[in-house]
Design a protein around this motif. Structure first.
Motif, short mmCIF file in Angstrom:
data_model
loop_
_atom_site.label_atom_id
_atom_site.label_comp_id
_atom_site.label_asym_id
_atom_site.label_seq_id
_atom_site.Cartn_x
_atom_site.Cartn_y
_atom_site.Cartn_z
N LYS A 103 0.83 -1.21 0.00
CA LYS A 103 0.00 0.00 0.00
C LYS A 103 0.87 1.26 0.00
CE LYS A 103 -4.00 -2.07 2.37
NZ LYS A 103 -4.63 -2.28 3.69
N LEU A 104 2.02 1.17 0.67
CA LEU A 104 2.92 2.31 0.78
C LEU A 104 3.57 2.64 -0.56
CD1 LEU A 104 4.55 4.25 2.75
CD2 LEU A 104 6.26 2.42 2.85
N GLN A 105 4.05 1.60 -1.22
CA GLN A 105 4.73 1.81 -2.50
C GLN A 105 4.45 0.62 -3.40
OE1 GLN A 105 8.79 3.00 -2.23
NE2 GLN A 105 8.80 3.59 -4.39
N SER A 106 3.84 0.88 -4.55
CA SER A 106 3.32 -0.24 -5.36
C SER A 106 4.42 -1.22 -5.79
CB SER A 106 2.57 0.31 -6.57
OG SER A 106 3.46 1.06 -7.36
N ASN A 107 5.63 -0.72 -6.03
CA ASN A 107 6.70 -1.63 -6.48
C ASN A 107 7.69 -1.95 -5.35
OD1 ASN A 107 7.82 0.87 -6.31
ND2 ASN A 107 8.94 0.76 -8.26
N TYR A 108 7.22 -1.87 -4.09
CA TYR A 108 8.09 -2.11 -2.94
C TYR A 108 8.90 -3.39 -3.09
CZ TYR A 108 9.54 -2.72 1.97
OH TYR A 108 10.27 -2.90 3.11
N TYR A 109 8.24 -4.51 -3.43
CA TYR A 109 8.96 -5.80 -3.46
C TYR A 109 9.78 -6.01 -4.73
CZ TYR A 109 7.15 -6.74 1.02
OH TYR A 109 6.91 -6.65 2.36
N GLN A 110 9.62 -5.11 -5.70
CA GLN A 110 10.50 -5.17 -6.86
C GLN A 110 11.76 -4.33 -6.64
OE1 GLN A 110 6.77 -4.64 -7.81
NE2 GLN A 110 7.05 -6.79 -7.29
N ILE A 111 11.67 -3.29 -5.80
CA ILE A 111 12.84 -2.42 -5.64
C ILE A 111 13.58 -2.57 -4.30
CG2 ILE A 111 11.94 -0.63 -7.20
CD1 ILE A 111 11.43 1.01 -4.50
N LYS A 112 12.91 -3.12 -3.29
CA LYS A 112 13.53 -3.19 -1.96
C LYS A 112 14.71 -4.17 -1.96
CE LYS A 112 13.47 -2.82 2.73
NZ LYS A 112 14.82 -3.33 2.99
N THR A 113 15.82 -3.76 -1.31
CA THR A 113 16.90 -4.71 -1.07
C THR A 113 16.43 -5.66 0.03
OG1 THR A 113 18.63 -3.15 -1.69
CG2 THR A 113 19.27 -4.94 -0.22
N LEU A 114 16.57 -6.96 -0.19
CA LEU A 114 16.15 -7.93 0.81
C LEU A 114 17.39 -8.57 1.44
CD1 LEU A 114 13.09 -9.54 -1.06
CD2 LEU A 114 13.04 -7.78 0.73
N TYR A 115 17.37 -8.68 2.77
CA TYR A 115 18.50 -9.22 3.51
C TYR A 115 18.11 -10.59 4.02
CZ TYR A 115 19.40 -4.27 3.31
OH TYR A 115 19.57 -3.00 2.84
N TYR A 116 18.94 -11.58 3.77
CA TYR A 116 18.60 -12.92 4.25
C TYR A 116 19.85 -13.77 4.37
CZ TYR A 116 18.67 -13.85 -0.84
OH TYR A 116 19.02 -13.94 -2.16
N LYS A 117 19.68 -14.92 5.05
CA LYS A 117 20.84 -15.80 5.21
C LYS A 117 20.78 -16.92 4.19
CE LYS A 117 18.50 -17.93 9.11
NZ LYS A 117 18.48 -17.85 10.57
N VAL A 118 21.95 -17.30 3.73
CA VAL A 118 22.09 -18.41 2.78
C VAL A 118 23.18 -19.32 3.32
CG1 VAL A 118 22.70 -19.04 0.42
CG2 VAL A 118 21.49 -16.91 0.85
N ALA A 119 22.99 -20.63 3.18
CA ALA A 119 24.03 -21.57 3.57
C ALA A 119 25.21 -21.38 2.62
CB ALA A 119 23.51 -23.01 3.49
N VAL A 120 26.43 -21.37 3.15
CA VAL A 120 27.57 -21.06 2.30
C VAL A 120 27.87 -22.19 1.30
CG1 VAL A 120 28.64 -19.46 3.93
CG2 VAL A 120 29.29 -21.87 3.99
N ASN A 121 27.26 -23.37 1.52
CA ASN A 121 27.46 -24.42 0.51
C ASN A 121 26.32 -24.44 -0.52
OD1 ASN A 121 25.46 -25.44 2.10
ND2 ASN A 121 26.42 -27.43 2.48
N ASP A 122 25.45 -23.43 -0.46
CA ASP A 122 24.38 -23.29 -1.45
C ASP A 122 24.98 -22.66 -2.71
OD1 ASP A 122 22.16 -22.18 -2.93
OD2 ASP A 122 20.95 -22.35 -1.12
N PRO A 123 24.71 -23.24 -3.89
CA PRO A 123 25.30 -22.68 -5.13
C PRO A 123 24.95 -21.19 -5.30
CG PRO A 123 24.22 -24.78 -5.59
CD PRO A 123 23.91 -24.45 -4.15
N LEU A 124 23.76 -20.79 -4.83
CA LEU A 124 23.36 -19.39 -4.95
C LEU A 124 24.33 -18.48 -4.20
CD1 LEU A 124 21.22 -17.42 -6.00
CD2 LEU A 124 19.91 -17.78 -3.90
N TYR A 125 24.82 -18.96 -3.06
CA TYR A 125 25.75 -18.16 -2.27
C TYR A 125 27.01 -17.85 -3.09
CZ TYR A 125 29.10 -16.74 1.26
OH TYR A 125 30.05 -16.06 1.97
N LYS A 126 27.50 -18.86 -3.79
CA LYS A 126 28.73 -18.66 -4.57
C LYS A 126 28.51 -17.65 -5.69
CE LYS A 126 30.83 -23.00 -3.27
NZ LYS A 126 29.70 -23.56 -2.49
N LEU A 127 27.34 -17.72 -6.34
CA LEU A 127 27.03 -16.75 -7.40
C LEU A 127 27.00 -15.33 -6.85
CD1 LEU A 127 24.14 -18.60 -9.30
CD2 LEU A 127 26.45 -18.14 -10.16
N LEU A 128 26.38 -15.16 -5.68
CA LEU A 128 26.25 -13.83 -5.10
C LEU A 128 27.60 -13.29 -4.61
CD1 LEU A 128 22.91 -14.55 -3.21
CD2 LEU A 128 23.17 -12.89 -5.06
#
Lengths: 295, 295
Positions: free
Chosen positions: A262-287
Motif C-alpha cells: 500500500k505504501l509503494q506499489s513496487n516495494y517488493y520489486q525495488i527493496k533490497t532484501l537481507y537474508y541468510k544463505v548456507a555457504v554451501n548453497d550454489p546461490l551463495y557462490k554466485l552472489l
C-alpha cells in the motif's frame, strides 16, 4: 524387532544445537564381512514431563551436586539416573554421503539482495534450477494429499505443514498455498494481490481459531524469503514457537507485506532484501562472485 | 556446602519449553516449624558432549527401545542411565509471589500499533511508566560498567549483553547503546539518524569480526520493538542463534530500518507496527480497551 547394534563407533560431531539439545554424529559400523560402512546418529533430549520430575526429585540425594548458593538462589547439577533421562535416537544406516551432508552443520552468511542482483542473478538461477513445484500443483489440482486439506476456496488451500503432527496445538504449523501459479515469491507481489493476501490471512486465522479453540491473535503469519519452494505460500505458526523459521532475516509478516504494497506499489520489486544463505548453497557462490567482481 | 533438601513437594508446572527442554515448577517446602513455604524450581537439560555420547553408546543394550524401523531409518528411545543425563536445576527458596509470576508461562497476543494508537496510548504510557533508563545513563556517563565496555566513540558504546558470558562465540550477544538521550525507540527515528545507524552498524560489525575472528556476515543486527528499555539500542547476535529475541514480530533489522528511512522520511512515525505483548502486561489491557471502544 531388531536389537541395538553395539558395534557403532562414533567418529565426529556433524552438528550440535545447544539451544534445542540436539546433536548429529557420524558413525562407522563394521559389518560381518569386516567392511566398514557409514552411519548417521541423531540424538535429541526429550522435553520434561511433570510426573517424571516428581520422580526425579525423590531420587537418592547423592545425585545432586551444588554449583553455587547465593541468598535465595541455589544452583545444582542433577545426574538423572532413573527419570527425565530419555534420549531420542534416530539411526540412519547405511548412510549415504547425502545423509552426512544433510545433517552437517550449515554455515550461514547474510546476503544483501538488491533488486538489480535479483534480476541478474537470483531470478535466472531459480528459473533454471528451483522452479520444480510439481508437488504443489498436484495438491492444487486435487491429485494428491486431498485428505490433508483443512480449508479450500477458489483462491487458496490450507493444509498442515509436513513437520507438524496435526495435533499438538502449541506447535501448530499450517501452510496457505495460493492457487495462482504465477506468484513465485514475495518479489512478485504487487498491489493487485492485496485482496488475496487479506483474504488468506483473515480466513485462515478465523479457521484456525475456530477449529483449534485458540485466539487468532496467538498466530503469526509470514512468508519466507527466500522460500524453500517457489510457489507463493504463507506459514501460520503459534507465537510461542520460535524455532519455526520466524527469524527476522528470513521471515516477512503478511501484515507488513500488505502495508508495504500500500505504501509503494513496487516495494517488493525495488527493496533490497537481507537474508541468510548456507555457504554451501550454489546461490551463495554466485552472489559472492558478483560482490567480488564489483569490488 | 548445603545438601539438597528432599522435602520439596512439586505442585504444578509454571512453564514448559519443549523446544529448549526447560521447565519451571512451583514447589512447596515444610520447614522445621511445620510452616509451608513456596519454592520455584527451574530445570534445564544440558547440551550433548561428544565424549559423553561415546560413553552412552557403550551402555548396556537393554536401555534401547525400538520405536520403529523403516528401511535405513531406525528410531530408538534410549534411557540414559550413566551418561548424557545431567539436568541443571536452579532452586529459588523461599520464593516470593514475584518469583512465581516471573517464571510462569506468559501468554502473548499479537498487537497492531497504528501511529494514532502510538500517539494516544503507547507514548503516554511509556512516558509515565517506563522511561527509567538511569542505568543506561550511568553507563554512558562513565559512572558504571566501565570495565565491560568493548568499543566507544562520541556517538555510541558497545558492551556485552547481560545474558552473554562474553566468551562463547557461537552465542555472541552484544548491545550498541547510542549516546543521545533523545531517541527512545525506532518510533523516534528520522532520516537525520541514518549516518548514526550506518556508523553503529559498520563499526560494531567490523569490531566483532576482528576481535572474535568471525565474518561480519554471520552477525545479525536488530532493534526490538517494543524495546525492554526506552533508550535506543541495537542487538548484535550470531545468525545461528534463534532464541535471542529475533522473531519477526519483535525484531527489526538495522539494514531494513535504514532502507525504510530512505524510502519515506516519516516511515517510523506512520507505519503500523505489529508485535507481541504478554497479556498480563498493563499495556496490553490499554490496547485491548481501545479496540473494544472502537468496535
Amino acid at each position: 524387532m531388531a536389537e541395538w547394534n553395539k558395534n557403532v563407533r562414533l567418529l565426529r560431531t556433524l552438528n550440535d544445537d545447544h539451544e534445542g539439545k540436539f546433536a548429529a554424529v557420524e558413525g562407522e559400523v563394521e559389518d560381518r564381512d569386516g567392511e566398514k560402512k557409514s552411519a548417521v546418529l541423531l540424538f535429541e533430549k526429550t522435553p520434561f514431563q511433570f510426573d517424571d520430575l516428581v520422580k526425579l526429585m525423590q531420587d537418592d540425594e547423592k545425585q545432586f551436586k551444588v554449583d553455587f548458593i547465593n541468598d535465595v538462589y541455589h544452583k545444582y547439577t542433577v545426574e538423572a539416573r532413573s527419570a527425565c533421562n530419555d534420549v531420542k535416537l534416530a539411526y540412519i544406516y547405511p548412510a549415504a554421503p547425502l545423509h552426512i551432508k544433510k545433517y552437517s552443520k550449515k554455515k550461514f552468511s547474510l546476503i544483501c539482495e538488491t533488486s538489480q542482483c535479483y534480476e541478474t542473478i537470483v531470478r535466472p538461477y531459480i528459473e533454471k534450477n528451483q522452479l520444480n513445484a510439481q508437488w504443489v500443483y498436484n495438491i492444487i489440482d486435487g491429485k494428491s494429499e486431498r485428505e490433508r486439506i483443512l480449508l479450500e476456496n477458489d483462491q487458496f488451500i490450507v493444509l498442515p505443514d509436513i513437520m507438524w503432527d496435526g495435533k499438538a496445538i502449541e506447535s501448530i504449523h499450517v501452510l496457505g498455498l495460493v492457487k495462482s501459479h504465477d506468484i513465485h515469491s514475495i518479489r512478485d507481489l504487487k498491489p493487485e494481490h492485496i485482496p488475496l493476501l487479506e483474504s488468506l490471512l483473515a480466513k485462515t486465522k478465523e479457521f484456525l481459531s475456530s477449529k483449534y479453540g485458540i485466539s487468532s491473535k496467538t498466530i503469526r503469519a509470514f512468508f519466507h524469503y527466500p522460500p524453500t519452494f517457489y510457489h507463493l505460500h504463507v506459514h501460520f505458526t503459534a507465537l510461542q514457537n520460535r524455532l519455526c523459521g520466524c527469524e527476522v532475516e528470513r521471515a516477512h509478516l503478511v501484515e507488513d507485506v500488505i502495508d508495504h504494497l500500500k505504501l509503494q506499489s513496487n516495494y517488493y520489486q525495488i527493496k533490497t532484501l537481507y537474508y541468510k544463505v548456507a555457504v554451501n548453497d550454489p546461490l551463495y557462490k554466485l552472489l559472492e562472485q558478483e560482490e567480488e567482481d564489483k569490488a
